[in-house]
Structures are given as C-alpha cells and as structure tokens.
Motif scaffolding. Structure first.
Motif, PDB file in Angstrom:
ATOM      1  N   THR A 420       0.760  -1.072   0.019  1.00  0.00           N
ATOM      2  CA  THR A 420       0.021  -0.037   0.153  1.00  0.00           C
ATOM      3  C   THR A 420       0.808   1.129  -0.117  1.00  0.00           C
ATOM      4  OG1 THR A 420      -1.362  -1.255   1.566  1.00  0.00           O
ATOM      5  CG2 THR A 420      -1.901   1.034   0.980  1.00  0.00           C
ATOM      6  N   PHE A 421       1.963   1.224   0.790  1.00  0.00           N
ATOM      7  CA  PHE A 421       2.596   2.435   1.161  1.00  0.00           C
ATOM      8  C   PHE A 421       3.718   2.610  -0.286  1.00  0.00           C
ATOM      9  CE2 PHE A 421       1.505   2.153   5.696  1.00  0.00           C
ATOM     10  CZ  PHE A 421       1.409   3.550   5.770  1.00  0.00           C
ATOM     11  N   THR A 422       3.827   1.555  -0.779  1.00  0.00           N
ATOM     12  CA  THR A 422       4.563   1.623  -2.134  1.00  0.00           C
ATOM     13  C   THR A 422       3.756   2.409  -3.294  1.00  0.00           C
ATOM     14  OG1 THR A 422       6.067  -0.553  -1.665  1.00  0.00           O
ATOM     15  CG2 THR A 422       5.991   0.373  -3.880  1.00  0.00           C
ATOM     16  N   ILE A 434       4.819  16.422  -3.113  1.00  0.00           N
ATOM     17  CA  ILE A 434       5.895  16.129  -2.053  1.00  0.00           C
ATOM     18  C   ILE A 434       5.511  16.404  -0.615  1.00  0.00           C
ATOM     19  CG2 ILE A 434       8.428  16.849  -1.493  1.00  0.00           C
ATOM     20  CD1 ILE A 434       7.669  16.054  -4.595  1.00  0.00           C
ATOM     21  N   ASP A 435       4.912  17.176  -0.141  1.00  0.00           N
ATOM     22  CA  ASP A 435       4.476  17.159   1.204  1.00  0.00           C
ATOM     23  C   ASP A 435       3.798  16.055   1.710  1.00  0.00           C
ATOM     24  OD1 ASP A 435       5.738  19.661   1.497  1.00  0.00           O
ATOM     25  OD2 ASP A 435       4.288  20.715   1.348  1.00  0.00           O
ATOM     26  N   GLU A 436       2.853  15.451   0.989  1.00  0.00           N
ATOM     27  CA  GLU A 436       1.835  14.382   1.038  1.00  0.00           C
ATOM     28  C   GLU A 436       2.674  13.266   1.156  1.00  0.00           C
ATOM     29  OE1 GLU A 436       1.344  16.677  -1.120  1.00  0.00           O
ATOM     30  OE2 GLU A 436      -0.494  17.607  -0.832  1.00  0.00           O
ATOM     31  N   GLY A 437       3.746  13.003   0.131  1.00  0.00           N
ATOM     32  CA  GLY A 437       4.545  11.833   0.179  1.00  0.00           C
ATOM     33  C   GLY A 437       5.360  11.614   1.367  1.00  0.00           C
ATOM     34  N   ARG A 438       6.006  12.797   1.943  1.00  0.00           N
ATOM     35  CA  ARG A 438       6.802  12.787   3.070  1.00  0.00           C
ATOM     36  C   ARG A 438       5.951  12.369   4.101  1.00  0.00           C
ATOM     37  NH1 ARG A 438      10.350  18.260   1.785  1.00  0.00           N
ATOM     38  NH2 ARG A 438      12.336  17.283   1.298  1.00  0.00           N
ATOM     39  N   LYS A 439       4.817  12.947   4.244  1.00  0.00           N
ATOM     40  CA  LYS A 439       3.961  12.688   5.366  1.00  0.00           C
ATOM     41  C   LYS A 439       3.612  10.912   5.504  1.00  0.00           C
ATOM     42  CE  LYS A 439      -0.610  13.459   7.515  1.00  0.00           C
ATOM     43  NZ  LYS A 439      -0.973  12.089   7.625  1.00  0.00           N
ATOM     44  N   CYS A 440       3.264  10.384   4.011  1.00  0.00           N
ATOM     45  CA  CYS A 440       2.954   9.003   4.076  1.00  0.00           C
ATOM     46  C   CYS A 440       4.179   8.269   4.572  1.00  0.00           C
ATOM     47  CB  CYS A 440       2.600   8.491   2.803  1.00  0.00           C
ATOM     48  SG  CYS A 440       1.004   9.093   2.174  1.00  0.00           S
ATOM     49  N   PHE A 441       5.517   8.704   4.120  1.00  0.00           N
ATOM     50  CA  PHE A 441       6.696   8.005   4.637  1.00  0.00           C
ATOM     51  C   PHE A 441       6.816   7.952   6.119  1.00  0.00           C
ATOM     52  CE2 PHE A 441      11.395   7.585   4.965  1.00  0.00           C
ATOM     53  CZ  PHE A 441      11.527   6.371   4.143  1.00  0.00           C
ATOM     54  N   ALA A 442       6.428   8.960   6.651  1.00  0.00           N
ATOM     55  CA  ALA A 442       6.510   9.268   8.166  1.00  0.00           C
ATOM     56  C   ALA A 442       5.573   8.305   8.780  1.00  0.00           C
ATOM     57  CB  ALA A 442       6.430  10.827   8.506  1.00  0.00           C
ATOM     58  N   LYS A 450       7.641  -1.473   8.910  1.00  0.00           N
ATOM     59  CA  LYS A 450       8.977  -1.643   8.531  1.00  0.00           C
ATOM     60  C   LYS A 450       9.368  -0.924   6.882  1.00  0.00           C
ATOM     61  CE  LYS A 450      13.087  -4.645   7.602  1.00  0.00           C
ATOM     62  NZ  LYS A 450      13.568  -6.046   7.558  1.00  0.00           N
ATOM     63  N   THR A 451      10.263   0.042   6.878  1.00  0.00           N
ATOM     64  CA  THR A 451      10.661   0.918   5.606  1.00  0.00           C
ATOM     65  C   THR A 451      11.538  -0.382   5.042  1.00  0.00           C
ATOM     66  OG1 THR A 451      12.117   1.861   6.625  1.00  0.00           O
ATOM     67  CG2 THR A 451      10.159   3.095   6.346  1.00  0.00           C
ATOM     68  N   GLU A 452      11.074  -0.538   3.668  1.00  0.00           N
ATOM     69  CA  GLU A 452      12.035  -1.294   2.939  1.00  0.00           C
ATOM     70  C   GLU A 452      12.418  -0.558   1.751  1.00  0.00           C
ATOM     71  OE1 GLU A 452       9.348  -4.561   1.322  1.00  0.00           O
ATOM     72  OE2 GLU A 452       8.795  -5.156   3.492  1.00  0.00           O
ATOM     73  N   VAL A 453      13.687  -1.259   1.019  1.00  0.00           N
ATOM     74  CA  VAL A 453      14.525  -0.552   0.101  1.00  0.00           C
ATOM     75  C   VAL A 453      13.250   0.079  -0.926  1.00  0.00           C
ATOM     76  CG1 VAL A 453      16.184  -0.934  -1.841  1.00  0.00           C
ATOM     77  CG2 VAL A 453      16.457  -2.094   0.402  1.00  0.00           C
ATOM     78  N   LYS A 454      12.452  -0.669  -1.342  1.00  0.00           N
ATOM     79  CA  LYS A 454      11.502  -0.114  -2.309  1.00  0.00           C
ATOM     80  C   LYS A 454      10.967   1.229  -2.007  1.00  0.00           C
ATOM     81  CE  LYS A 454       7.653  -3.130  -0.886  1.00  0.00           C
ATOM     82  NZ  LYS A 454       6.967  -4.399  -1.291  1.00  0.00           N
ATOM     83  N   HIS A 455      10.495   1.403  -0.672  1.00  0.00           N
ATOM     84  CA  HIS A 455      10.000   2.687  -0.015  1.00  0.00           C
ATOM     85  C   HIS A 455      10.814   3.745  -0.298  1.00  0.00           C
ATOM     86  CE1 HIS A 455       7.621  -0.397   2.349  1.00  0.00           C
ATOM     87  NE2 HIS A 455       6.691  -0.042   1.541  1.00  0.00           N
ATOM     88  N   TYR A 456      12.270   3.510   0.126  1.00  0.00           N
ATOM     89  CA  TYR A 456      13.251   4.658  -0.148  1.00  0.00           C
ATOM     90  C   TYR A 456      13.498   5.004  -1.593  1.00  0.00           C
ATOM     91  CZ  TYR A 456      14.937   4.213   4.658  1.00  0.00           C
ATOM     92  OH  TYR A 456      14.832   4.149   6.222  1.00  0.00           O
ATOM     93  N   ALA A 457      13.328   3.955  -2.581  1.00  0.00           N
ATOM     94  CA  ALA A 457      13.437   4.217  -4.076  1.00  0.00           C
ATOM     95  C   ALA A 457      12.255   5.142  -4.397  1.00  0.00           C
ATOM     96  CB  ALA A 457      13.366   2.981  -4.906  1.00  0.00           C
ATOM     97  N   CYS A 458      10.887   4.876  -3.687  1.00  0.00           N
ATOM     98  CA  CYS A 458      10.069   5.925  -4.093  1.00  0.00           C
ATOM     99  C   CYS A 458      10.175   7.447  -3.669  1.00  0.00           C
ATOM    100  CB  CYS A 458       8.692   5.309  -3.585  1.00  0.00           C
ATOM    101  SG  CYS A 458       8.060   3.810  -4.351  1.00  0.00           S
ATOM    102  N   MET A 459      10.677   7.487  -2.572  1.00  0.00           N
ATOM    103  CA  MET A 459      11.037   8.692  -2.010  1.00  0.00           C
ATOM    104  C   MET A 459      12.134   9.398  -2.604  1.00  0.00           C
ATOM    105  SD  MET A 459       9.116   9.509   0.476  1.00  0.00           S
ATOM    106  CE  MET A 459      10.143  10.712   1.457  1.00  0.00           C
ATOM    107  N   VAL A 460      13.160   8.718  -3.035  1.00  0.00           N
ATOM    108  CA  VAL A 460      14.348   8.997  -4.002  1.00  0.00           C
ATOM    109  C   VAL A 460      13.686   9.801  -5.320  1.00  0.00           C
ATOM    110  CG1 VAL A 460      16.643   8.495  -5.123  1.00  0.00           C
ATOM    111  CG2 VAL A 460      16.326   7.671  -2.582  1.00  0.00           C
ATOM    112  N   ASP A 461      12.804   8.907  -5.824  1.00  0.00           N
ATOM    113  CA  ASP A 461      12.340   9.376  -7.286  1.00  0.00           C
ATOM    114  C   ASP A 461      11.518  10.475  -7.000  1.00  0.00           C
ATOM    115  OD1 ASP A 461      11.569   8.389 -10.057  1.00  0.00           O
ATOM    116  OD2 ASP A 461       9.461   8.245  -9.209  1.00  0.00           O
TER     117      ASP A 461
END
Length: 688
Positions: A420-422, A434-442, A450-461
């Motif tokens: 879901t989070f991905t 951007i702001d909404e994405g940062r909030k979801c990540f938080a 647990k944050t996985e590599v794919k979640h970090y890839a989405c944030m970097v993208d």
C-alpha cells in the motif's frame, strides 16, 4: 474346552477373511451386526479394529466411533485407541483426533510410538504448533523421543508449522534418519524460503547415502528455482533423469517451474513437451513461466493449446492469463479473456477480481478497474483490492485520488501493508505531491511498518523528480541497508531530468558496480554528459559499452486497433504500412509547426548531424504508432500506444499538440506510467 478354542479360532479366521474381502459398505454393516449379535466382537479386539479401519476407508467416522465406544471399555488397550486415532487422522478429522488422544490419556491408556505420529500428522495439517508442542512434551515423558518414526513425525510437524529452528533441533539429535526425515527438513527450509540451507541439507543427505524420493526432488527443484541458479537447475534435472524421477508427474511439473524461475524458458518448454502426462499444474507452470519471463504472447498461444488438449482451465490459469494481458497492455485481449472467465463459469474470488482490476488499469482502462472495485462488496474487499486501485490511480497520474482512496481504506478498517505504502508513495512521486509523500513515509514509522528498500526508492524518485536532488541523496545516506539499483537508478534519472552531472556520476558509479551489464544506465549517464557538453566523457562511456558488448535497448511502440496489434521501431521500414505512415508523420510535422511546435533537438543523439536531427525526431516509434492510429481509427476512438522505454520530451510535446489539432484522445503507456493527452494537455501536467 479344546473344541471351543478350535471353534473360536475358526470363527475368527472366518470373520477375518470376510472383512478382508469386503469392499462394499452394506455387507460391512451386516458383518458388524453379526459380530455384535454373537458377542464375538467383544472377545476379539482385532476384529473390532478391522471394522474400524474399514469404516474409516468408507468415510464413515461416526460408525467407526460408535463401534469403538461399544468395545473399548470391554477390552481396554492401546491397540484399539491407536486404530481409532489413525482412522480419524487419515481422514483429516483433526479436532476428533486430538479429542480422542486427550481422552486416551485421561483414561490411563499409555500412548506409544504408533499413537504419536498420527497425532503429529493432524497438528501438521492444521499448523497447530501449540498442540504439537504439548504432545512433544508427552513424547519426552513417555520415553519415545529417540524413536525413529516419532522423531520423523516431529520433524515433519515442526516443518509444516513453519518452525524450522525447532524442527532442526529434533533433526540434529536424531541418531538415525530415514528419507522421510531428510525430506521433511529439506522441504521445511524450501518452504521457509531458505533455499541455500535446503540444498546444503540435500548434499549431506547424499553423502549419508540416503536415497532421495520424488518428494525430495520436488522440494530441491523448488529451492533451486528460488535461487534462480541455472547451473544448479541443470544438475537437478540430470539427477531426476538418472533416477527415473521424471516419470512422476509432480517431479516433471517442478522441473518445468524450476527452469522457468531460473529464466530458462526454452528448457522449461522442452521438459514440458516431453512429458507423457500433463495436468492443470503442468500447463499453469508453463504459462506462468512464459508470463514471468516477459513472453506473454507465447503464454496466450500456449493457452490455445491447453484448450485444444482438453485440459480445463482453473482460477490459477485465469490469474496467469490476466497477468499476461496486463503485461501486453492489450485491452482487447483483456476484455476477451474477461468474457471467457465469465462464460466458463470460473470461480472469481477477490484475488481474481483484483487481478482483473490491475489488468484493466495497466491496459489504460481505469474506468473499468474502478467499476470492478465498486462492484466488489465492501465486506469482501481485501488489502490487495485497495492496493491495486491506488496503484492504478498512481500510474495514471491521479495522485490526489490515490490519497483519497488511501484515507477511505483506513476509515473502513482495512490496515495498509508495505505494498500500500509503495503504491501511495509512487502515486505522490508521479503527481509531484511532495509534502503528502513525506507525510506518508513518516506515517509508516507511526504504524510500526518496516521501511523497505522499495519505499526508499519511491522517496528518492519523488524528491529527485521535484528537483530536490540533495534531499534525495540524503535519504540514500540514511538508509539502514545498502541501496540497490532501483534507488540509484531513481537518482540517476532525476539527475538526467535536472542536469546534475556531479551527483549523476555518484549514482552512475554505484550502478556500474551493481549492474555492470545494464546498458540503460550507461546511456543515461552519457546523455547527462552530452547535455553538459562533456564530449570526452561521452566518448569514454560509449567505448566502455562497446568493450562490454552492451547496446542501447531499441525503442519499440505498439498500437492496438480492433483485434490487431501493430508494432513500430524507430525509423521503421519493416512495417508493411511504413511508407504511408511516413507521409502522415511529415504532414503532422507541418501542421504542428503551424500551431507553434518547436522540435526539441536535445532528444537526439549528439553524434547525429544537426540538419538530420529534426528528421530523426519525426520517426520515433511512438510518433509512427500515433500517426498510424490517426490514419486507421475512427475520430471518436482513443488512440492507445504502448512504448517499451520512457517517452521522450519531444514526442510528449508533439502529442499534446496533435490531441488539440485533431481533437483526439491519445493514451501512451511508457516504461514508467500512463500519459492521457486531450485538448492540448497531458494528465501528467508535464511532470513525469
């Protein structure tokens, strides 16, 4: 007295023979009645046990239990109890087996090495690990913890309950091990997705001169498939051939699946074609192999063969084929398959509904995906249903809708998972939220997700696309695990979009180490250098590619018109319509220039002559496909094009103008997302 004993012996033999050859339920009941009337059944527990076994065979547990209740108090012994426990266990009556075992213990009858394996069998079948551990304690207290059959059943129970560590402890303490014990432990590791441990154990099994059976080979083949090791796959295939295991249908199916998971579809098909017998699993394994290895068209052709063979498709077949249509992006084939599923009365559960939603979304038909979601009763929707539609909104650039659905999902009590989070983070990335994405990540941390590599890839993208390159780089440096190619690839693409050579070099150097054979990363970095006029570095990269035998992936676009699919390469002169398509493209270029179109020459390789650059732009594969659509399709029909690479800036600008000039809706699915062009604008709002 001697005559009485002789008479009883002959009567016992008589009834024993009757029971032995009795293969029909009605006569069995007559024998039961005769034994009861004569009272002989109370004198001979062996005959009672024979009756119980026969009743169990005919799926008559109630009659078996009634008989047991009649005779067990008269002649209390473990033999009758074990027979009844066995009757329940072999027919899958888990609760009754455990209830009878408990009653046996309370009655003062000692369980033995015949009792425990059947009790462990039912614990394994229902993954009742707590009950299994209690019985394990009984085994130790009864002194049967060193019995081979009890230990083998224990290992099997722990293995099937997913308790590989506990199973391994029992296995390691065994003084003797048979093939069942070895196979149970190997299977446990394979099912726990520990393929290396499974293969090490298989090697030790061979060193101990224990002959593997077909069940062992199936587990070993699955373990090799998980590893994706093509060399080991050939070794397992050879082992199966040498030991004549390929005659077993299950082994043949597992070898087909193993080769497919290792990417060797050709070998998988060879084994499949040589199978003397095939079942639904055989066909599904081969269909899945084609689909998972990017050969969806071959999967659909094989499905035709499956139908001709008389093998009936099942819901698993439908799931695989839906995935194949989603890969192809063919709405026509997808709808045809959907109709087939309904007309063949295939059971459509929520998993298949979700797959159909995903297919329609990936075929550019988001409206139908939404319609299916709305038709699923709210109580039947699972997290996968919500994830598919959230992902669909993201792919089509509707980030706000994805966030609304994410909120609605939680309001209805459905707990989001890592997928879901991905999907939400990807949707935010495509829409620039951007702001909404940062909030979801938080929020992931707040929900203990647990944050996985794919979640970090989405944030970097997401941050990279927005031009926040160093914020994206900081995210990478904060990762708890090593970044993979998807993380560095997202940063490199962002550096290409925003022209950052310095950070691009860092990303590229990491990618060249992680994926040295991936030509796309060399091309991206080469384009970054070219945009900065660093021609010497461009030359070095091109030479590196040449030395390694790497080539840029050829651009290819397809367009679906009715039942036909037409493909175009860049500067295509193979397609039978290429001459008239070229003329149409040239007339489009004139009309676009009159509407203010200025070709983006940066989308052409630097080593193309300046006067040829504009000419080259005209013949990009997606432009040829769109021109063909304008020629061949009715004006009210949407033009749907699928491209294997990212659509270039120039084509993107051109399609906005074409949609305005011709009043046409153009839908382009590229490697990253969908672009819906209408009335001179794109759904991505020029952010992709």
């Amino acid at each position: 007295m001697q005559r009485l004993v002789s008479f009883l012996d002959s009567t016992e033999t008589f009834y024993d023979q009757l029971l032995k050859y009795c293969n029909v339920l009605a006569p069995l009941k007559q024998i039961h009645s005769s034994l009861t009337t004569s009272g002989f059944i109370f004198q001979n527990p062996h005959l009672g046990a024979q009756l119980i076994i026969k009743y169990a065979k005919y799926k008559e547990p109630d009659n078996a239990r009634s008989l047991f209740n009649t005779i067990h108090n008269d002649k209390p012994n473990s033999f009758l109890w074990n027979t009844m426990i066995r009757a329940y266990a072999t027919n899958g009556h888990c609760a009754e087996t455990l209830e009878l075992y408990s009653l046996m213990r309370r009655s003062g009858i000692s369980a033995n090495n015949f009792t425990f394996p059947f009790v462990f069998k039912v614990c394994a079948s229902k993954s009742l690990i707590l009950e299994g551990k209690v019985v394990h304690g009984d085994v130790i207290r009864a002194g049967f913890h060193s019995d081979l059959y009890v230990e083998a059943a224990l290992v099997d129970m722990y293995a099937k309950c997913g308790q590989t560590d506990d199973g391994c402890k029992v296995f390691d303490k065994m003084l003797m091990r048979d093939s069942v014990s070895w196979t149970s432990m190997i299977t446990a590791y394979e099912q726990a997705e520990k393929p290396k441990e499974a293969l090490v154990l298989f090697q030790k099994m061979q060193q101990d001169s224990i002959m593997a059976d077909s069940v062992t080979v199936v587990s070993v083949a699955s373990a090799v498939g998980q590893l994706g090791d093509a060399m080991k796959a050939q070794a397992v295939h050879g082992y199966a051939l040498c030991n004549a295991f390929l005659e077993d249908l299950c082994v043949g199916n597992s070898i087909v699946a193993m080769y497919a998971k290792c990417g060797n579809v050709k070998k998988a098909r060879m084994v499949f074609d040589r199978m003397e017998e095939r079942d639904g699993i055989s066909w599904n394994s081969m269909l899945s192999g084609y689909t998972e290895n990017g050969q969806a068209s071959e999967a659909l052709l094989l499905f035709d063969e499956m139908q001709d063979s008389g093998c009936k498709p099942n819901p698993v077949t439908a799931l695989i084929l839906v995935s194949a249509c989603a890969y192809l992006g063919s709405r026509h084939l997808g709808r045809k398959l959907h109709e087939f599923i309904i007309n063949s009365n295939t059971k459509i559960d929520v998993t298949l509904w979700s797959a159909l939603m995903d297919m329609y979304a990936k075929c550019g038909d988001l409206d139908t995906a939404e319609s299916i979601f709305n038709d699923i009763h709210p109580s039947e929707r699972n997290v996968s249903s919500w994830n598919v539609l959230i992902s669909g909104y993201g792919m089509h650039g509707q980030g706000e809708k994805a966030l609304e659905l994410f909120t609605q999902m939680q309001e209805e009590g459905v707990e989001p998972n890592h997928i879901t989070f991905t999907s939400v983070l990807s949707a935010c990335s495509h829409a620039g939220l951007i702001d909404e994405g940062r909030k979801c990540f938080a929020d992931m941390t707040k929900l203990s997700m647990k944050t996985e590599v794919k979640h970090y890839a989405c944030m970097v993208d997401m941050l990279g696309r927005a031009g926040l390159l160093y914020a994206a780089f900081d995210i990478i440096k904060q990762m708890p695990s090593s970044p993979n190619d998807s993380v560095w690839g997202a940063l490199l693409l962002a550096c290409k979009i925003h022209g950052d050579t310095k950070l691009g070099q860092i990303a590229a150097n990491n990618l060249f180490q992680l994926e040295p054979e991936h030509a796309g990363y060399y091309v991206l970095m080469s384009n970054i250098y070219a945009a900065s006029n660093k021609w010497q570095e461009v030359g070095k990269l091109r030479q590196d590619m040449k030395n390694k035998g790497l080539k840029k992936a050829a651009a290819f676009s397809v367009i679906e018109i009715g039942k036909e699919i037409h493909g175009f390469h860049t500067a295509d002169q193979v397609n039978p319509y290429w001459e008239e398509v070229y003329k149409k493209v040239e007339s489009l270029a004139v009309e676009m220039k009159m509407a203010g179109y200025v070709p983006d020459l940066s989308c052409v390789l630097h080593d193309v002559e300046e006067e040829d650059k504009e000419h080259t732009l005209n013949y990009h594969s997606e432009k040829l496909a769109v021109a063909f659509g304008i020629m061949k399709m009715e004006p009210e029909m949407a033009i749907r094009v699928t491209k294997n690479l990212r659509v270039c800036n120039d084509c993107h600008s051109a399609f906005k103008l074409i949609s305005y000039i011709y009043g046409r809706k153009i839908i382009v699915r590229d490697a990253n997302r969908f672009h819906h062009f209408k009335d001179g604008t794109c759904s991505c709002k020029d952010y992709w």
